[in-house]
Write a protein that holds these residues in place. Structure first.
Motif, mmCIF file in Angstrom:
data_model
loop_
_atom_site.group_PDB
_atom_site.id
_atom_site.type_symbol
_atom_site.label_atom_id
_atom_site.label_comp_id
_atom_site.label_asym_id
_atom_site.label_seq_id
_atom_site.Cartn_x
_atom_site.Cartn_y
_atom_site.Cartn_z
ATOM 1 N N ASP A 162 28.960 36.002 36.474
ATOM 2 C CA ASP A 162 29.956 37.027 36.791
ATOM 3 C C ASP A 162 31.203 36.869 35.934
ATOM 4 O O ASP A 162 31.881 37.854 35.615
ATOM 5 C CB ASP A 162 30.327 36.961 38.275
ATOM 6 C CG ASP A 162 29.196 37.442 39.184
ATOM 7 O OD1 ASP A 162 28.294 38.127 38.660
ATOM 8 O OD2 ASP A 162 29.210 37.124 40.389
ATOM 9 N N LYS A 163 31.541 35.626 35.530
ATOM 10 C CA LYS A 163 32.691 35.409 34.659
ATOM 11 C C LYS A 163 32.480 36.084 33.301
ATOM 12 O O LYS A 163 33.431 36.591 32.688
ATOM 13 C CB LYS A 163 32.920 33.910 34.447
ATOM 14 C CG LYS A 163 33.503 33.175 35.646
ATOM 15 C CD LYS A 163 33.729 31.710 35.300
ATOM 16 C CE LYS A 163 34.277 30.931 36.499
ATOM 17 N NZ LYS A 163 34.489 29.492 36.177
ATOM 18 N N GLY A 203 35.972 43.153 32.234
ATOM 19 C CA GLY A 203 36.503 43.869 33.383
ATOM 20 C C GLY A 203 35.439 44.521 34.232
ATOM 21 O O GLY A 203 35.706 45.510 34.926
ATOM 22 N N ASP A 250 36.922 47.680 36.048
ATOM 23 C CA ASP A 250 38.374 47.706 36.247
ATOM 24 C C ASP A 250 39.041 48.140 34.948
ATOM 25 O O ASP A 250 38.586 47.775 33.848
ATOM 26 C CB ASP A 250 38.886 46.325 36.644
ATOM 27 C CG ASP A 250 38.314 45.866 37.980
ATOM 28 O OD1 ASP A 250 38.057 46.740 38.831
ATOM 29 O OD2 ASP A 250 38.105 44.643 38.148
ATOM 30 N N SER A 304 32.403 44.167 37.232
ATOM 31 C CA SER A 304 31.824 43.399 38.336
ATOM 32 C C SER A 304 30.588 44.121 38.840
ATOM 33 O O SER A 304 30.399 45.317 38.586
ATOM 34 C CB SER A 304 32.839 43.234 39.476
ATOM 35 O OG SER A 304 33.258 44.501 39.957
ATOM 36 N N ASP A 330 33.118 39.674 33.812
ATOM 37 C CA ASP A 330 34.539 39.900 34.069
ATOM 38 C C ASP A 330 35.358 39.853 32.781
ATOM 39 O O ASP A 330 36.470 40.389 32.722
ATOM 40 C CB ASP A 330 35.048 38.852 35.058
ATOM 41 C CG ASP A 330 36.488 39.102 35.466
ATOM 42 O OD1 ASP A 330 36.750 40.188 36.029
ATOM 43 O OD2 ASP A 330 37.342 38.227 35.199
#
Length: 702
Positions: free
Chosen positions: A497-498, A504, A558, A506, A501
């Protein structure tokens, strides 16, 4: 001429012979039309036409046997020969009368493709080209039959000789192969009498001017022969017999020489002036992408075809001739394995099949096995294979790019985290795009190799280690490109997930349920998302089929100032994520579900100083698998190649999609099949037979 034409036309219908010929042809054609086009659902009328041309061997000799022989036997030819009508007018009048009789069933056949179009897509260009070839072949046979009839007063002898000549024209192609598989002077001469071969050329959807001119030449030449045959008899009692005989011989020789010369000249013209592609899927044409690529060639490329040129695959042969005319840097040669059986040994250790192609450049070479030229589908119910697509252009263009490119693009596929391996068709797609791919375990490397143009993380089921995560982040921070394909496993992958991310993005914890019926297939988990137009999705977007995304997670992006987000695949406003899958009782929305819409495909472009890192993320681990791709006829594969193409250089990754080999089958109900079969086999043919019998019977009683 008009008077002769009307007289002969009436005579054939009054004698029942004309309507018998029409009825017999329509009856036989109706049987094959019902079998191929109605019961089997093929949209190509050419299948039926090619099955009934043998009727020419019997029907046309019977139709033409009396046209001149009977008048000569009854001595009525003297009335015509002493009339003010020119010999050429007499011959043309008789020929046009027979051509009209033959044209009647052909005109009725022209309605058959229109009838079939009511039940599916019909290739009108190919259908009517096949009808044209059928008509011209028949006219050539009629002209030969008229000439033979002018040589004798016996109808039986005329019919037998006509049958013999037409039969030789029918089997000449096979006869030439029996004489020599490599070809020689004798077979080249005999091929001038190959009448069925030209018809086969037109059946394939390739409008060949050479075939049209050939049939017209046969018609004109044998009508000239007929005129001279009659002319010789007209003046046989004249003192000018010797001079007329010399004149007739001169006309025959000059006419033959002119016809041969015209055909030779047309055969020497570039195929772009004599061959036109009328297939619905442009099977014989090169795409704009290939044409543009050929313009960039700076070095010579040799293409060797491992087959005797006379036995070459028709479609592949046409494709290769188009390449040869496309660029002066492309040279095509045929190497007969029977003459040079070890030619391939300099290029590969494996023995290629017949019609295989070797593409050789200054830097390297590539062997394309003939089996790769066609896409096949295996039917396990009948244990038979069906050709579904032609990939000749795609394979050859890809090979030319491969042998002329300086550096090949390199893509790495991570392993060690439960990643899935790509199946056969997707690996073949990478090879076709000239992408050098390698599976690597990050534990074995200090960093991602410098030559990586992209790293693919395909549906991991276990999390990345901290060390592996740092290597990936360092690569992405340096402007590296990544293709992420997420996979729902019910396990939290914190380090993975990093990586997402970083852009941006998820991923939802559950799976997307689509409640809009226009956006799923049978099951609300089987998504048919909206495809957004982009360079990545160009091929999939232009496809008539959907992209199939089963069991997808929701991607949430995001807003970040340094990341530009481009949607690729999106769900509807009525979609939602089911977070509690274990306690799911129905597809109805329940408490805890997250409202959509969601991305299931997204492109993220992150600016890092002077570097740019691009990530394309898809949220279904089954997206790029053979079974899922088969559900949408290869659209997912097109999305895959478009995705990879966005990461690598154009000149090396050029990839032409497979061309559909045939259209979809027609869909007819049993009622329609029976009704149309009755009309085409019984009603129409017997209407001609009954009407002809009635006319003949009434005239007989008068």
């Amino acid at each position: 001429m008009i008077a002769i034409y009307k007289r002969e036309l009436k005579a054939y219908f009054h004698s029942f012979l004309g309507t018998l010929f029409i009825g017999a042809m329509l009856f036989l054609l109706g049987i094959y039309f019902a079998v191929y086009n109605l019961f089997m659902g093929y949209p190509y009328i050419g299948y039926a036409l090619s099955s009934v041309v043998f009727l020419f061997l019997i029907g046309i000799p019977i139709l033409t046997m009396r046209i001149l022989a009977e008048e000569r036997h009854q001595k009525t030819d003297q009335l015509i020969l002493t009339s003010p009508v020119s010999i050429s007018g007499i011959v043309m009048g008789k020929f046009l009368a027979l051509a009209t009789i033959f044209a009647i069933p052909v005109a009725i056949i022209c309605f058959y493709p229109l009838l079939l179009s009511m039940f599916g897509e019909v290739p009108f260009g190919e259908s009517y080209l096949a009808v044209l070839g059928f008509f011209l072949y028949g006219l050539a046979c009629i002209a030969i039959g008229i000439f033979v009839s002018s040589l004798t007063e016996s109808q039986v002898i005329s019919a037998v000789i006509s049958f013999g000549i037409l039969f030789l024209g029918y089997i000449m192609s096979g006869l030439c192969n029996m004489i020599s598989t490599t070809g020689n002077l004798l077979t080249r001469i005999l091929s001038a009498f190959d009448m069925i071969g030209r018809f086969d050329d037109l059946l394939n959807g390739s409008f060949k001017v050479t075939s049209i001119v050939y049939y017209l030449s046969v018609v004109v030449l044998f009508l000239i022969f007929t005129v001279q045959s009659i002319q010789k008899r007209r003046y046989q009692i004249s003192t000018k017999t010797i001079s007329m005989g010399a004149y007739s011989s001169s006309v025959v020789i000059i006419s033959t020489a002119l016809v041969v010369l015209i055909n030779l000249l047309i055969n020497e013209l570039p195929s772009k002036y004599t061959v036109f592609d009328v297939t619905s899927n442009k099977l014989y044409s090169l795409t704009e992408e290939t044409i543009a690529f050929a313009d960039t060639l700076k070095e010579d490329v040799n293409i060797y075809v491992l087959v005797n040129e006379g036995q070459a695959d028709t479609v592949l042969d046409t494709t290769l001739k188009n390449y040869a005319e496309l660029s002066s840097h492309i040279n095509v040669s045929y190497v007969d394995p029977a003459v040079n059986p070890k030619f391939f040994a300099s290029y590969t250790d494996n023995s290629p099949t017949m019609n295989s192609v070797i593409v050789e450049g200054e830097k390297r070479s590539k062997v394309i096995d003939y089996s790769s030229m066609y896409e096949t589908e295996f039917d396990y119910s009948t244990y038979s294979s069906t050709v579904t697509g032609y990939d000749g252009e795609g394979q050859i263009t890809s090979a030319i790019a491969y042998v002329t490119t300086e550096d090949m693009p390199k893509i790495y596929l991570t392993q060690g985290h439960g990643e899935a391996s790509f199946e056969a068709s997707f690996k073949s797609a990478m090879e076709k795009a000239n992408i050098d791919y390698e599976e690597i375990n990050l534990m074995d490397y200090e960093e991602i190799p410098d030559d990586a143009q992209c790293v693919i993380v395909n549906a991991p089921t276990a999390d990345f280690s901290s060390d592996d995560t740092e290597k990936m982040l360092a690569y992405m921070n340096g402007g590296g490109n990544v293709l992420f394909i997420t996979n729902y496993s019910g396990v939290k992958l914190a380090n993975y997930d990093k990586l997402l991310d970083f852009y941006g993005v998820s991923v939802s914890e559950g799976l997307i349920i689509e409640s809009d019926k226009n956006y799923y297939y049978r099951d609300p988990f089987y998504l048919l998302p909206e495809v957004v137009s982009d360079s990545v999705t160009a091929d999939a977007y232009s496809s008539e089929n959907y992209v199939f995304v089963p069991y997808a997670q929701g991607l949430i992006a995001d807003e970040k100032e340094d990341v530009e987000i481009t949607p690729l695949l999106t769900t509807s406003d009525k979609s939602y994520v089911r977070t509690d899958l274990q306690n799911s009782q129905s597809y109805d929305k329940q408490e805890g579900d997250i409202d959509g819409p969601f991305y299931v495909g997204i492109k993220c472009e992150k600016t890092i100083g002077e570097e740019n890192s691009t990530a394309i993320i898809y949220s279904s681990g089954s997206l790029f698998t053979d079974n899922v791709d088969a559900m949408v006829a290869g659209t997912n594969l097109k999305l895959f190649t478009g995705t990879l193409g966005s990461f690598v250089a154009y000149e090396s990754s050029i990839s032409i999609p497979v061309k559909d080999y045939e259209l979809s089958y027609l869909t007819l109900s049993e009622k329609n099949i029976v009704l149309i079969a009755l009309v085409t086999i019984i009603v129409i043919p017997f209407a001609f037979l009954v009407s002809g019998f009635v006319i003949w019977f009434r005239r007989r009683k008068q």
